[in-house]
Motif scaffolding. Sequence first.
Motif, PDB file in Angstrom:
ATOM      1  N   ALA A 177       0.807  -1.223   0.000  1.00  0.00           N
ATOM      2  CA  ALA A 177       0.000   0.000   0.000  1.00  0.00           C
ATOM      3  C   ALA A 177       0.841   1.274   0.000  1.00  0.00           C
ATOM      4  O   ALA A 177       0.655   2.161  -0.849  1.00  0.00           O
ATOM      5  N   ALA A 178       1.768   1.385   0.933  1.00  0.00           N
ATOM      6  CA  ALA A 178       2.547   2.624   1.048  1.00  0.00           C
ATOM      7  C   ALA A 178       3.446   2.866  -0.169  1.00  0.00           C
ATOM      8  O   ALA A 178       3.455   3.981  -0.712  1.00  0.00           O
ATOM      9  N   PRO A 179       4.197   1.860  -0.649  1.00  0.00           N
ATOM     10  CA  PRO A 179       5.011   2.106  -1.845  1.00  0.00           C
ATOM     11  C   PRO A 179       4.187   2.491  -3.070  1.00  0.00           C
ATOM     12  O   PRO A 179       4.588   3.374  -3.841  1.00  0.00           O
ATOM     13  N   VAL A 180       3.042   1.848  -3.260  1.00  0.00           N
ATOM     14  CA  VAL A 180       2.201   2.188  -4.411  1.00  0.00           C
ATOM     15  C   VAL A 180       1.658   3.603  -4.285  1.00  0.00           C
ATOM     16  O   VAL A 180       1.628   4.373  -5.256  1.00  0.00           O
ATOM     17  N   ALA A 181       1.248   3.995  -3.060  1.00  0.00           N
ATOM     18  CA  ALA A 181       0.746   5.353  -2.845  1.00  0.00           C
ATOM     19  C   ALA A 181       1.845   6.385  -3.084  1.00  0.00           C
ATOM     20  O   ALA A 181       1.584   7.481  -3.597  1.00  0.00           O
ATOM     21  N   HIS A 182       3.054   6.049  -2.711  1.00  0.00           N
ATOM     22  CA  HIS A 182       4.173   6.966  -2.941  1.00  0.00           C
ATOM     23  C   HIS A 182       4.426   7.147  -4.443  1.00  0.00           C
ATOM     24  O   HIS A 182       4.747   8.253  -4.900  1.00  0.00           O
ATOM     25  N   PHE A 183       4.224   6.084  -5.207  1.00  0.00           N
ATOM     26  CA  PHE A 183       4.497   6.142  -6.650  1.00  0.00           C
ATOM     27  C   PHE A 183       3.338   6.777  -7.423  1.00  0.00           C
ATOM     28  O   PHE A 183       3.556   7.622  -8.309  1.00  0.00           O
ATOM     29  N   LEU A 184       2.091   6.393  -7.099  1.00  0.00           N
ATOM     30  CA  LEU A 184       0.940   6.862  -7.858  1.00  0.00           C
ATOM     31  C   LEU A 184       0.237   8.065  -7.249  1.00  0.00           C
ATOM     32  O   LEU A 184      -0.520   8.749  -7.939  1.00  0.00           O
ATOM     33  N   GLY A 185       0.488   8.305  -5.966  1.00  0.00           N
ATOM     34  CA  GLY A 185      -0.270   9.333  -5.263  1.00  0.00           C
ATOM     35  C   GLY A 185      -1.424   8.701  -4.504  1.00  0.00           C
ATOM     36  O   GLY A 185      -1.951   7.638  -4.896  1.00  0.00           O
ATOM     37  N   MET A 186      -1.853   9.354  -3.426  1.00  0.00           N
ATOM     38  CA  MET A 186      -2.862   8.785  -2.537  1.00  0.00           C
ATOM     39  C   MET A 186      -4.202   8.573  -3.251  1.00  0.00           C
ATOM     40  O   MET A 186      -4.795   7.486  -3.210  1.00  0.00           O
ATOM     41  N   ARG A 187      -4.699   9.608  -3.907  1.00  0.00           N
ATOM     42  CA  ARG A 187      -6.035   9.520  -4.516  1.00  0.00           C
ATOM     43  C   ARG A 187      -6.079   8.452  -5.603  1.00  0.00           C
ATOM     44  O   ARG A 187      -7.008   7.624  -5.641  1.00  0.00           O
ATOM     45  N   THR A 188      -5.084   8.444  -6.489  1.00  0.00           N
ATOM     46  CA  THR A 188      -5.058   7.457  -7.569  1.00  0.00           C
ATOM     47  C   THR A 188      -4.957   6.039  -7.017  1.00  0.00           C
ATOM     48  O   THR A 188      -5.629   5.112  -7.506  1.00  0.00           O
ATOM     49  N   THR A 189      -4.133   5.860  -6.007  1.00  0.00           N
ATOM     50  CA  THR A 189      -3.970   4.526  -5.421  1.00  0.00           C
ATOM     51  C   THR A 189      -5.281   4.013  -4.846  1.00  0.00           C
ATOM     52  O   THR A 189      -5.654   2.849  -5.049  1.00  0.00           O
ATOM     53  N   LEU A 190      -5.994   4.862  -4.130  1.00  0.00           N
ATOM     54  CA  LEU A 190      -7.267   4.446  -3.540  1.00  0.00           C
ATOM     55  C   LEU A 190      -8.286   4.085  -4.620  1.00  0.00           C
ATOM     56  O   LEU A 190      -9.034   3.102  -4.491  1.00  0.00           O
ATOM     57  N   LEU A 191      -8.339   4.855  -5.687  1.00  0.00           N
ATOM     58  CA  LEU A 191      -9.292   4.574  -6.761  1.00  0.00           C
ATOM     59  C   LEU A 191      -8.912   3.299  -7.521  1.00  0.00           C
ATOM     60  O   LEU A 191      -9.790   2.511  -7.904  1.00  0.00           O
ATOM     61  N   VAL A 192      -7.614   3.094  -7.732  1.00  0.00           N
ATOM     62  CA  VAL A 192      -7.171   1.865  -8.390  1.00  0.00           C
ATOM     63  C   VAL A 192      -7.509   0.653  -7.523  1.00  0.00           C
ATOM     64  O   VAL A 192      -7.985  -0.382  -8.020  1.00  0.00           O
ATOM     65  N   ALA A 193      -7.275   0.758  -6.203  1.00  0.00           N
ATOM     66  CA  ALA A 193      -7.606  -0.348  -5.298  1.00  0.00           C
ATOM     67  C   ALA A 193      -9.099  -0.636  -5.319  1.00  0.00           C
ATOM     68  O   ALA A 193      -9.524  -1.805  -5.275  1.00  0.00           O
ATOM     69  N   ALA A 194      -9.926   0.415  -5.406  1.00  0.00           N
ATOM     70  CA  ALA A 194     -11.377   0.219  -5.497  1.00  0.00           C
ATOM     71  C   ALA A 194     -11.739  -0.536  -6.771  1.00  0.00           C
ATOM     72  O   ALA A 194     -12.583  -1.447  -6.759  1.00  0.00           O
ATOM     73  N   ALA A 195     -11.093  -0.184  -7.869  1.00  0.00           N
ATOM     74  CA  ALA A 195     -11.349  -0.887  -9.131  1.00  0.00           C
ATOM     75  C   ALA A 195     -10.897  -2.337  -9.062  1.00  0.00           C
ATOM     76  O   ALA A 195     -11.556  -3.237  -9.599  1.00  0.00           O
ATOM     77  N   VAL A 196      -9.776  -2.575  -8.385  1.00  0.00           N
ATOM     78  CA  VAL A 196      -9.267  -3.941  -8.240  1.00  0.00           C
ATOM     79  C   VAL A 196     -10.240  -4.793  -7.436  1.00  0.00           C
ATOM     80  O   VAL A 196     -10.391  -6.002  -7.683  1.00  0.00           O
TER      81      VAL A 196
END
Length: 443
Positions: free
Chosen positions: A366-385
């Motif tokens: 979670a933290a590395p992906v959020a650092h790379f994509l940004g918080m908002r994008t990471t949360l939306l991508v996780a929702a899609a997943v």
Amino acid sequence: MPISMPKSLSALRERPYQLLWTARSISALGNALIPVTVVFAILRSGGSALDVGTVLTCHAVGQVAMLPVGGVWADRLSRKLVLMATDAIQAVCYGLLAVMIFLHQAAVWQFAVTYTIAGMAMAFFTPASRAVLPELIGSEHLQPANALLGLTDSTTKVLGPALAALLLAVSSPGTAILVNAVSFLLSFVLVSRMHLHRQAQRSEKQHFFADLRDGWQAVAERRWYLANLLCWGVWNFAIAFFFVLGPVVMQDGHGGATAWSVIMITGSVGSIVGGLAALHYRPRRPLVVTNAAAMLGILPLALLAPPAPLFVIALGVAVAFVMTSLVGEVLATTQQQLFPEEILARVSSLDWMISLIAMPAGYAAAAPVAHFLGMRTTLLVAAAVIGTPCLLLNLSPGVRSVQRLPDGTIGIVGEPETTTPAETAPLASTVPVPTETPGPSTP
């Protein structure tokens, strides 16, 4: 005049199930003290945050590594004896740990060893406790029986931390750990008095790895069922992003720890409501309904992305957790009815192993992906997943073929998407799964 019991509580009429439910309730409450207590016990013994992480990792690794072994032996041996053995082992582990704390002799390595052994015992307990239910009660009572056990687990997860905090305030961590040891001892006594209505047929003895292969092959041959398990593994991986990134979002000017506590409390209440709903709700197409309901897991992640107002996030989390608890019990009952009883523990162990691996992997990512994509994008991508696999899975003919039959049991209607021998063979003669899929998990 005897008091009539609601149909939703009908499983409690059966004396063996009464004993199992009481034993599970006591040990679950005792075990719910441990996550909070062990952390503070390590810190008060001079350990560091790294030591805490090491001990918790040892427990998780011990459980995951031994789940396949636990599944095989829970199918080979009397499941009652397996449950008694796991209770005894955990009572000894936590009892010794409590004594060491009282004597001020507890070192980090001792925490790690005892907690690892306790995790390994849980790896035998989890599949055995799922697989023993059809030996205790009739098929018509299986979903209420699963729901009552799930409801107990949800309730103890709410009460346990509060009780642990009280015991830590008035005594040492050793007291709470000793209480847990006693809870497993009481569970041992209750399970020992449990007389099975019948003993599930055991497969012919063969090599350990042959037993392991047969159990997992039964899942692999039903490709649509394996896809369902993997879908829930993806679900658990993605929802872990919520538990890691949620506190960060709240801390960033949106209410901090208080706001996060409110969200967690509403989620716990939702889990209890879902357990109550599972006492009554019996969907006609269990896998279709559970996969559709799983898409509600989008809500916690998507609502954090803006982020929405606190009360909206809390409401979304409560709805998602209602689904999590309800779906877990429906899936458990479906699993118990789709597979022959002699391989049920091995099937359950695979189910739990996927879930237990997926969620820690999500925590780590979670933290590395959020650092790379940004918080908002990471949360939306996780929702899609979370949502996409569940939606696509319902297009599978095999998933849609799993239906509730006129007698209330669950079976395969029509031709599933594959016609392997395992799928065309008769289902278990008696039917009763997650939370240890277990389906969706919550920490």
